[in-house]
Design an enzyme around this catalytic site. Structure first.
Site, PDB file in Angstrom:
ATOM      1  N   ASP A 134      -7.062   6.999   2.454  1.00 64.57           N
ATOM      2  CA  ASP A 134      -5.860   7.272   3.229  1.00 64.57           C
ATOM      3  C   ASP A 134      -5.169   5.985   3.677  1.00 64.57           C
ATOM      4  O   ASP A 134      -5.661   5.292   4.568  1.00 64.57           O
ATOM      5  CB  ASP A 134      -6.256   8.116   4.445  1.00 64.57           C
ATOM      6  N   ASP A 318       2.051   6.871   2.325  1.00 64.72           N
ATOM      7  CA  ASP A 318       0.822   7.444   2.888  1.00 64.72           C
ATOM      8  C   ASP A 318       0.091   8.299   1.856  1.00 64.72           C
ATOM      9  O   ASP A 318       0.445   9.457   1.614  1.00 64.72           O
ATOM     10  CB  ASP A 318       1.185   8.278   4.116  1.00 64.72           C
TER      11      ASP A 318
END
Length: 440
Positions: A134, A318
């Site tokens: 992430d 992201d």
């Protein structure tokens, strides 16, 4: 999202995730196989039906993720040593020197590519588990064997000779009710052959909500130290600062729709995954008061059919978010350009929009403008499916949500829906992000 080719890699499998810790290593580069998890829509015969519950849960997660206050690294953390990289270091060149490896995984794709995850190992001797990689967060956390409500391969702290616990609490809670709690600890963490000793992480003893539903067991944040809830330096930053990487970069390739080949290339790019050259954009801290929390860059916003921009913002790239979130007034402006689009606040939720399913295949390009270049969203990824079975309206994958700042300093979260189309390179040495056309 993958079935990666084995191709004579069996000789190196012993080092791919269960390597013993080492004091010094020749700088290297590695390919981590990653795959996707649960759907944002479901299938009913030939219908693609929007999964409202999953979408609302992610929206709540994104809101909390970008509005919590992070602790950042301890004051004693060594300053970054961002040595200059070998430009666009190609893993295909490195493979010729037999210093990397690749392993086979199968894809559990079921409708939409919601999350990409892969293997790591932790402890001495090494224990394998899986994490969501992430770029929008900065902590590593994994479930321990004492965890209540946890999913996947758990980590036995008592079985590791290098584990060091503490009484410092670790907790992450999201607005959808998902929660992970435990304590801050350190141990040796290896990702396919690159080992960081004394890596700080959250040793989780309790999970609830979405965290306990898998398929990944934990999460590994690839963001910046200032955003770390644990107060510990992220794994990739440690690996870069310790000179463990051939180049202080990592790059993502995300396959779609059950195709093979998704990967995270650490210390490298992979020229087999993209075409053309990589165009880079500098990171910006204008939206975050001068502190680098995220991999965010200046953007003129989204356009429809190369028309007027929806409005400028700071775009966070992201990998841990599925969809795209932009300021609410900008979302309204964008959908006003799309024929037949309308608010779906009453049927789906605030910030969501729908458009006629009959026009899904004929919509003009929706593009993110960076500098003078336009980067399109794949329209099949943009279409999240029918609002409900039999509906003539489909849900769009760009959601209105206000996250920090004002005007051009508002944050927009650019997730996997967009990243799948663009091979993405995160350059820590030069504090920039680059993109090239992903090959599918």
């Amino acid at each position: 999202m993958l079935v990666l080719t084995l191709a004579a890699q069996m000789a190196v499998l012993a080092t791919l995730g269960f390597a013993s810790p080492v004091e010094k290593r020749t700088p290297g580069a590695i390919v981590v196989p990653i795959r996707s998890k649960a759907p944002m829509h479901t299938r009913s015969g030939d219908e693609k039906i929007f999964n409202k519950a999953a979408a609302l849960a992610e929206k709540a997660t994104v809101v909390k993720k970008y509005n919590r206050s992070a602790k950042g690294p301890a004051a004693s953390t060594a300053p970054a040593k961002r040595s200059a990289p070998v430009e666009n270091f190609d893993i295909n060149t490195l493979r010729k020197r037999a210093t990397s490896g690749k392993e086979v995984l199968t894809d559990d794709y079921d409708g939409i590519d919601e999350l990409y995850y892969g293997p790591i190992s932790i402890g001495t001797p090494a224990q394998g588990t899986t994490v969501d990689f992430d770029t929008g967060s900065s902590d590593l956390w994994v479930p321990t064997s004492a965890c209540s409500g946890c999913f996947g391969n758990t980590y036995k702290t008592a079985s590791s000779s290098t584990y060091k616990g503490s009484s410092t609490p670790f907790s992450i809670t999201y607005e959808d009710g998902s929660e992970a709690d435990g304590t801050v600890a350190t141990d040796t963490v290896t990702i396919v052959g690159i080992t960081v000793p004394n890596q700080g992480f959250g040793a989780v003893t309790s999970e609830s909500g979405g965290f306990g539903s898998g398929p990944n067991a934990g999460l590994l944040g690839l963001g910046f130290p200032a955003n770390a809830e644990t107060g510990k330096t992220p794994w990739f930053i440690n690996a870069a600062n310790e000179g463990l990487l051939t180049s202080n970069i990592f790059s993502f390739y995300m396959a779609r729709n059950g195709a093979s080949g998704s990967e995270l290339c650490i210390g490298c790019t992979d020229s087999a995954k993209f075409s053309g050259s990589i165009t880079y954009y500098p990171l910006s801290t204008a939206a975050t008061s001068g502190t680098q929390y995220y991999w965010n860059i200046v953007s003129a916003g989204f356009t429809y059919n190369s028309g007027t921009s929806s409005g400028a913002f700071s775009a966070v790239i992201d990998s841990g978010t599925t969809l795209i979130y932009i300021p609410t007034t900008y979302a309204k402006a964008l959908y006003a350009m799309i024929p037949g689009a309308k608010s779906a606040a009453s049927t789906v939720g605030a910030g969501f929009y729908s458009f006629p399913c009959s026009s899904a295949s004929t919509l003009a390009p929706i593009q993110l403008k960076l500098g003078s270049a336009y980067y399109a969203v794949n329209m099949a990824d943009f279409n999240l499916g029918q609002v409900s079975s039999g509906s003539s309206s489909c849900v769009g994958g760009i959601i209105g949500e206000d996250i920090g700042g004002s005007g051009a300093n508002q944050l927009a979260i650019i997730g996997d829906e967009w990243i799948k189309s663009w091979y993405s390179v995160f350059d820590y040495a030069n504090l920039r992000v680059g993109f090239a056309t992903a090959l599918h």
